[in-house]
Design a protein around this motif. Structure first.
Motif, PDB file in Angstrom:
ATOM      1  N   PRO A 124      27.577   3.958  30.067  1.00 42.68           N
ATOM      2  CA  PRO A 124      26.647   3.158  30.873  1.00 42.68           C
ATOM      3  C   PRO A 124      27.328   1.939  31.475  1.00 42.68           C
ATOM      4  CG  PRO A 124      26.269   2.746  28.562  1.00 42.68           C
ATOM      5  CD  PRO A 124      27.266   3.863  28.629  1.00 42.68           C
ATOM      6  N   ARG A 125      26.687   1.347  32.442  1.00 45.16           N
ATOM      7  CA  ARG A 125      27.220   0.160  33.085  1.00 45.16           C
ATOM      8  C   ARG A 125      27.072  -1.035  32.162  1.00 45.16           C
ATOM      9  NH1 ARG A 125      23.537  -0.967  38.246  1.00 45.16           N
ATOM     10  NH2 ARG A 125      24.998  -2.698  38.446  1.00 45.16           N
ATOM     11  N   LEU A 126      28.003  -1.961  32.303  1.00 41.12           N
ATOM     12  CA  LEU A 126      27.976  -3.221  31.557  1.00 41.12           C
ATOM     13  C   LEU A 126      27.732  -4.396  32.487  1.00 41.12           C
ATOM     14  CD1 LEU A 126      31.036  -2.664  29.183  1.00 41.12           C
ATOM     15  CD2 LEU A 126      28.619  -2.262  28.686  1.00 41.12           C
ATOM     16  N   ASN A 127      27.675  -4.109  33.775  1.00 45.07           N
ATOM     17  CA  ASN A 127      27.455  -5.158  34.754  1.00 45.07           C
ATOM     18  C   ASN A 127      25.980  -5.555  34.751  1.00 45.07           C
ATOM     19  OD1 ASN A 127      27.912  -6.975  36.773  1.00 45.07           O
ATOM     20  ND2 ASN A 127      28.391  -5.484  38.356  1.00 45.07           N
ATOM     21  N   LYS A 128      25.619  -6.473  35.618  1.00 50.26           N
ATOM     22  CA  LYS A 128      24.274  -7.027  35.690  1.00 50.26           C
ATOM     23  C   LYS A 128      23.210  -5.944  35.579  1.00 50.26           C
ATOM     24  CE  LYS A 128      21.485 -10.051  38.642  1.00 50.26           C
ATOM     25  NZ  LYS A 128      21.458 -10.806  39.918  1.00 50.26           N
ATOM     26  N   GLY A 129      22.244  -6.186  34.704  1.00 54.83           N
ATOM     27  CA  GLY A 129      21.182  -5.219  34.475  1.00 54.83           C
ATOM     28  C   GLY A 129      21.197  -4.646  33.083  1.00 54.83           C
ATOM     29  N   SER A 130      22.291  -4.856  32.341  1.00 52.53           N
ATOM     30  CA  SER A 130      22.320  -4.424  30.949  1.00 52.53           C
ATOM     31  C   SER A 130      21.665  -5.496  30.089  1.00 52.53           C
ATOM     32  CB  SER A 130      23.761  -4.181  30.479  1.00 52.53           C
ATOM     33  OG  SER A 130      23.777  -3.924  29.089  1.00 52.53           O
ATOM     34  N   LEU A 131      20.479  -5.208  29.573  1.00 51.48           N
ATOM     35  CA  LEU A 131      19.746  -6.197  28.797  1.00 51.48           C
ATOM     36  C   LEU A 131      20.508  -6.600  27.546  1.00 51.48           C
ATOM     37  CD1 LEU A 131      17.502  -5.079  30.696  1.00 51.48           C
ATOM     38  CD2 LEU A 131      15.913  -5.354  28.794  1.00 51.48           C
ATOM     39  N   VAL A 132      21.254  -5.667  26.958  1.00 52.43           N
ATOM     40  CA  VAL A 132      21.997  -5.967  25.731  1.00 52.43           C
ATOM     41  C   VAL A 132      23.133  -6.938  26.029  1.00 52.43           C
ATOM     42  CG1 VAL A 132      23.363  -4.962  23.866  1.00 52.43           C
ATOM     43  CG2 VAL A 132      21.384  -3.735  24.759  1.00 52.43           C
ATOM     44  N   VAL A 133      23.853  -6.710  27.110  1.00 51.06           N
ATOM     45  CA  VAL A 133      24.954  -7.606  27.486  1.00 51.06           C
ATOM     46  C   VAL A 133      24.426  -8.989  27.839  1.00 51.06           C
ATOM     47  CG1 VAL A 133      26.743  -8.030  29.232  1.00 51.06           C
ATOM     48  CG2 VAL A 133      26.483  -5.746  28.231  1.00 51.06           C
ATOM     49  N   GLN A 134      23.313  -9.042  28.534  1.00 53.77           N
ATOM     50  CA  GLN A 134      22.798 -10.302  29.067  1.00 53.77           C
ATOM     51  C   GLN A 134      21.949 -11.085  28.079  1.00 53.77           C
ATOM     52  OE1 GLN A 134      24.192 -11.415  31.751  1.00 53.77           O
ATOM     53  NE2 GLN A 134      23.060 -10.750  33.547  1.00 53.77           N
ATOM     54  N   ALA A 135      21.665 -10.514  26.903  1.00 54.64           N
ATOM     55  CA  ALA A 135      20.788 -11.177  25.944  1.00 54.64           C
ATOM     56  C   ALA A 135      21.355 -12.514  25.503  1.00 54.64           C
ATOM     57  CB  ALA A 135      20.560 -10.280  24.731  1.00 54.64           C
ATOM     58  N   ASP A 136      20.463 -13.479  25.312  1.00 53.98           N
ATOM     59  CA  ASP A 136      20.892 -14.785  24.824  1.00 53.98           C
ATOM     60  C   ASP A 136      21.521 -14.661  23.446  1.00 53.98           C
ATOM     61  OD1 ASP A 136      21.076 -17.644  25.122  1.00 53.98           O
ATOM     62  OD2 ASP A 136      19.417 -17.832  23.699  1.00 53.98           O
ATOM     63  N   ASN A 137      20.965 -13.807  22.610  1.00 60.02           N
ATOM     64  CA  ASN A 137      21.480 -13.544  21.266  1.00 60.02           C
ATOM     65  C   ASN A 137      22.394 -12.323  21.332  1.00 60.02           C
ATOM     66  OD1 ASN A 137      21.862 -12.732  18.593  1.00 60.02           O
ATOM     67  ND2 ASN A 137      19.771 -13.189  17.975  1.00 60.02           N
ATOM     68  N   PRO A 138      23.675 -12.452  20.971  1.00 58.89           N
ATOM     69  CA  PRO A 138      24.613 -11.327  21.134  1.00 58.89           C
ATOM     70  C   PRO A 138      24.619 -10.345  19.972  1.00 58.89           C
ATOM     71  CG  PRO A 138      25.823 -13.225  20.344  1.00 58.89           C
ATOM     72  CD  PRO A 138      24.381 -13.677  20.514  1.00 58.89           C
ATOM     73  N   ALA A 139      23.677 -10.445  19.030  1.00 54.77           N
ATOM     74  CA  ALA A 139      23.749  -9.642  17.805  1.00 54.77           C
ATOM     75  C   ALA A 139      23.840  -8.147  18.085  1.00 54.77           C
ATOM     76  CB  ALA A 139      22.547  -9.943  16.907  1.00 54.77           C
ATOM     77  N   SER A 140      22.967  -7.626  18.957  1.00 56.53           N
ATOM     78  CA  SER A 140      22.967  -6.181  19.205  1.00 56.53           C
ATOM     79  C   SER A 140      24.248  -5.732  19.898  1.00 56.53           C
ATOM     80  CB  SER A 140      21.749  -5.787  20.049  1.00 56.53           C
ATOM     81  OG  SER A 140      20.568  -5.887  19.287  1.00 56.53           O
ATOM     82  N   MET A 141      24.763  -6.548  20.810  1.00 60.50           N
ATOM     83  CA  MET A 141      26.007  -6.189  21.487  1.00 60.50           C
ATOM     84  C   MET A 141      27.161  -6.122  20.483  1.00 60.50           C
ATOM     85  SD  MET A 141      27.891  -8.072  24.677  1.00 60.50           S
ATOM     86  CE  MET A 141      29.379  -7.373  25.389  1.00 60.50           C
TER      87      MET A 141
END
Length: 428
Positions: free
Chosen positions: A347-364
């Motif tokens: 999958p893409r990691l650029n803008k639009g990935s909610l996991v990448v963009q999350a304020d909390n990086p735990a899931s990433m």
């Protein structure tokens, strides 16, 4: 306020909670139950109740791994201790076999068990309170129709003073407002159906809204992202971050309604593939819902006003450079140097990935350390090769560097990840 001060505050309020217990713990009037007001024949009622149980994802919480259906025993790690889900099969001794329909309504509407005990909000009655009487009646009919399982409920392991259920009366006084969903006449039928599904049955806010020190949802940041503990590996739980579902550019802002519908129905879209705890939501619940209900949920979610996280500080250029090197070595082949991903590879990691963009990086971080565990059985289409685990390949500084690089590259603009963030997620 520290957790210690919160505990002290609650200890002081024990007497007040006990005084209000009788008022807030009372059951609703047990005259003719809600089933009496439902005209559907029993088979239709059970069928509707089964659909509602799927929409509420009841099985994921009330069925332990390798356990009997709806027999409880699933452990929930909370800041206050471990709470186990209960047996909701119609067994007379260990389940809800002796409950009537008012008992189920009282538990969902008011958070009070059939014996008068206050329930902990791990059972999300703060959302279920909005479920209509008619739907509670259908749920009751369905639960009474499933096989009874004799399985004693496990004792919770909760820290003092939170193990005193009477304190929940005071908690409810501060944080809980019971009441069925009220239709917003100014908005469409579709929007209202979506609101009912998202807010009441699917209880999305339970994970996607941050909580205060006493475990109550912070309504001023509703759906702006939350944190909860769940499995990262067999027998190992760590924090997960539920992403921002508002119209923020770091939330659902870049997604269309069609993107949301695809994700809820198929576990993937051009931005993201489901992994981790969200697998159960999609596999056990949303993919089984009707297309009209999925569309209604998408309409409602896309209408949520934006709640933007704080503006992140810019990371050190040395960290970004190190992260770029690690990314090119381990990630760029599948996710591409542009972060745009590949339809067959990743999958893409650029803008639009909610996991990448999350304020909390735990899931990433969990994804990098343990790999994104895909839904089982895998839904089509699927990636050519699963992502590797990097917990034994990269140390904390390397994981933090590559995560920081991804979160600050291309069109992304999220916060830096520190080695301390990674250490918190790493299984010992």
């Amino acid at each position: 306020m520290s957790l210690r001060r919160a505990i002290a505050l609650l200890s002081v309020t024990v007497l007040l909670a006990a005084a209000t217990f009788a008022l807030l713990g009372t059951s609703v009037d047990k005259g003719a139950g809600p089933i009496a007001a439902v005209s559907s024949d029993r088979n239709t009622l059970i069928e509707h109740g089964e659909y509602l149980a799927v929409a509420g994802n009841c099985a994921s919480c009330h069925t332990a791994p390798d356990g009997e259906y709806m027999a409880g025993g699933l452990a929930f790690d909370t800041p206050f201790g471990v709470i186990y889900s209960t047996n909701i099969t119609p067994d007379d001794d260990s389940g809800i076999g002796l409950w009537n329909d008012w008992d189920l309504l009282n538990s969902m509407r008011h958070g009070v068990s059939a014996n008068g005990d206050h329930l902990y909000p791990v059972f999300p009655y703060t959302s279920f309170t909005q479920v209509s009487n008619e739907d509670v009646a259908a749920l009751y009919a369905y639960l009474k129709s499933i096989p009874a399982v004799s399985s004693d409920n496990r004792n919770n392991d909760i820290k003092f003073p939170f193990n005193m259920r009477s304190l929940m009366a005071f908690w409810k006084l501060m944080f809980f407002e019971p009441g069925a969903y009220e239709v917003n006449e100014n908005l469409s039928t579709e929007w209202n159906r979506g609101a009912y599904l998202v807010e009441a049955l699917a209880h999305c806010s339970a994970c996607h809204t941050p909580r205060n020190l006493l475990g109550a949802e912070q309504h001023n940041e509703k759906m702006a992202g939350g944190e909860y503990s769940d499995r990262v590996a067999p027998g190992v739980t760590r924090p997960w971050s539920a992403p921002n579902l508002t119209a923020s550019t770091r939330g659902l802002g870049p997604w269309s309604e069609a993107d949301l519908e695809a994700y809820l129905k198929t576990a993937r879209n051009e931005f993201l593939e489901s992994f981790g705890p969200m697998n159960e939501v999609i596999m056990h619940s949303t993919r089984h819902l009707s297309d009209t209900d999925i569309q209604a949920m998408a309409v409602y979610l896309k209408a949520l006003p934006a709640i933007d996280p704080p503006e992140p500080s810019q990371p050190d250029s040395v960290v970004l450079g190190r992260g770029r090197t690690i990314y090119n070595l381990h990630c760029g082949t599948c996710h591409l140097p542009t972060g745009e991903g590949d339809p067959e590879m990743a999958p893409r990691l650029n803008k639009g990935s909610l996991v990448v963009q999350a304020d909390n990086p735990a899931s990433m971080i969990n994804v990098i350390l343990y790999s994104p565990k895909a839904p089982k059985p895998a839904l089509s289409p699927k990636w050519r090769e699963p992502m590797d685990e990097f917990q034994y390949i990269l140390d904390d500084e390397e994981v933090s560097a590559v995560a920081t690089f991804i979160r600050h590259s291309w069109d992304n603009n999220a916060g830096a990840v520190t080695p301390e963030h990674v250490a918190r997620q790493r299984a010992e």
